[in-house]
Design an enzyme around this catalytic site. Structure first.
Site, mmCIF file in Angstrom:
data_model
loop_
_atom_site.group_PDB
_atom_site.id
_atom_site.type_symbol
_atom_site.label_atom_id
_atom_site.label_comp_id
_atom_site.label_asym_id
_atom_site.label_seq_id
_atom_site.Cartn_x
_atom_site.Cartn_y
_atom_site.Cartn_z
ATOM 1 N N CYS A 30 -18.266 46.113 28.839
ATOM 2 C CA CYS A 30 -19.181 46.438 29.555
ATOM 3 C C CYS A 30 -20.032 47.074 28.822
ATOM 4 C CB CYS A 30 -19.410 47.993 31.006
ATOM 5 S SG CYS A 30 -20.818 47.650 31.584
ATOM 6 N N HIS B 145 -14.200 46.410 34.825
ATOM 7 C CA HIS B 145 -13.631 47.439 33.816
ATOM 8 C C HIS B 145 -12.023 47.452 34.407
ATOM 9 C CE1 HIS B 145 -17.362 50.008 32.197
ATOM 10 N NE2 HIS B 145 -18.341 49.471 33.787
ATOM 11 N N GLU C 1 -10.315 49.099 32.949
ATOM 12 C CA GLU C 1 -9.880 50.320 32.811
ATOM 13 C C GLU C 1 -9.584 51.284 33.849
ATOM 14 O OE1 GLU C 1 -12.774 49.612 31.785
ATOM 15 O OE2 GLU C 1 -13.648 51.385 32.028
#
EC number: 6.3.5.3
Lengths: 220, 76
Positions: free
Chosen positions: A86, A194, A196
């Site tokens: 990002c 994302h 994660e």
């Protein structure tokens, strides 16, 4: 696998990245402040998501010129794996480690939801746990994820297998639906979604975990 | 001395903010707005004698992203 998360003022996903790295690798990553001139030797560097320097001037522009990035660029050029998610992707394009630029979403809307991605390359350091052509689900949350590069650059990226992920559908106007790109050497990946935030069922799925496991598979 | 710097998106690069301005002006009844482009204006106060080359370098290295943007510099 020893990892580092670079911490910029204003970023709000650095701890998400740290939690994910600790869960997947079993080791707490080193958190490295943006003013550090040097940091411990690590096997993996992550540039987190989230509005560093308040997105002043352009997203990622200030971070790309911060003290710590001189060291990150040096290590990336020496082959250390670097992942930018990002805002981290925006930083990587601003440094020139990755081609192109990220512009305001064509819709002008902030897009925040789970999206389907097509895995475009399953041979890279970051994507070897996926199967090319398959679809995975990873969340996005961005206002400036509209990937732009000129036609020659886009053709070169596609020709060299540097497109890692594409959006299954157009969500932000990105050229050729590109969601993530690799550098030529394959040790730097920038992506708007994302991973994660998708590392275990409690978060809604594990498709992001595979990315970190892919790196671990290669590095040990 | 001052440097006045305009940063604009290159021609051919989609400018969604410019498009929104163009549509809003149309909705307000202003005819004849064929296109709008949105850019940035940056003003620098500089020590006397700062060269245009130095300002140009500032633009290339930070103030503009030359992948997508053009810039122009006025010194006064």
């Amino acid at each position: 696998m020893k990892s580092a998360v670079i911490v910029f003022p204003g970023s709000n996903c650095d701890r998400d990245m740290a939690v994910a790295l600790e869960k997947v690798t079993g080791k707490k990553p080193e958190m490295v402040w943006h003013q550090s001139a040097d940091f411990e030797k690590v096997d993996f560097i992550a540039l987190p998501g989230g509005f560093s320097y308040g997105d002043y001037l352009r997203c990622g522009a200030m971070s790309a010129r911060s003290t710590v990035m001189k060291e990150v660029i040096k290590r990336a050029e020496a082959g250390v794996p670097v992942l930018g998610v990002c805002n981290g992707f925006q930083v990587l394009t601003e440094t020139g480690l990755l081609p192109g630029a990220l512009m305001r979403n064509a819709s002008l809307h902030f897009v925040c939801r789970d999206v389907e991605l097509e895995v475009a390359n399953d041979a890279s350091l970051f994507t070897n746990g996926y199967t090319a052509g398959s679809n995975i689900t990873i969340p996005v949350a961005h206002h400036d994820g509209n990937y732009y590069a000129d036609k020659e650059t886009l053709d070169a990226l596609e020709g060299e297998g540097q497109v890692a992920f594409r959006y299954a559908e157009d969500i932000n106007g990105a050229q050729r639906r590109i969601a993530g790109v690799l550098n030529k050497k394959g040790n730097v990946l920038g992506m708007m979604p994302h991973p994660e935030r998708m590392i275990e069922p409690a978060l809604g799925g594990s498709d992001g975990r595979v990315l970190f496991e892919s790196v671990m598979n290669r590095l040990g | 001395m001052k440097a006045r710097i305009h940063v604009t998106l290159k021609n051919g690069v989609l400018d969604p903010q410019g498009k929104a301005i163009e549509h809003a002006l149309g909705n307000m009844g202003f005819d004849g707005v064929e296109a709008a482009r949105q850019g940035k204006y940056i003003e620098l106060d500089l020590a006397a004698g700062t060269s245009k080359e130095a300002v140009d370098e500032m633009c290339r290295k930070l103030l503009a992203n030359t992948v997508i943007e053009n810039y122009s510099i006025e010194l006064e």
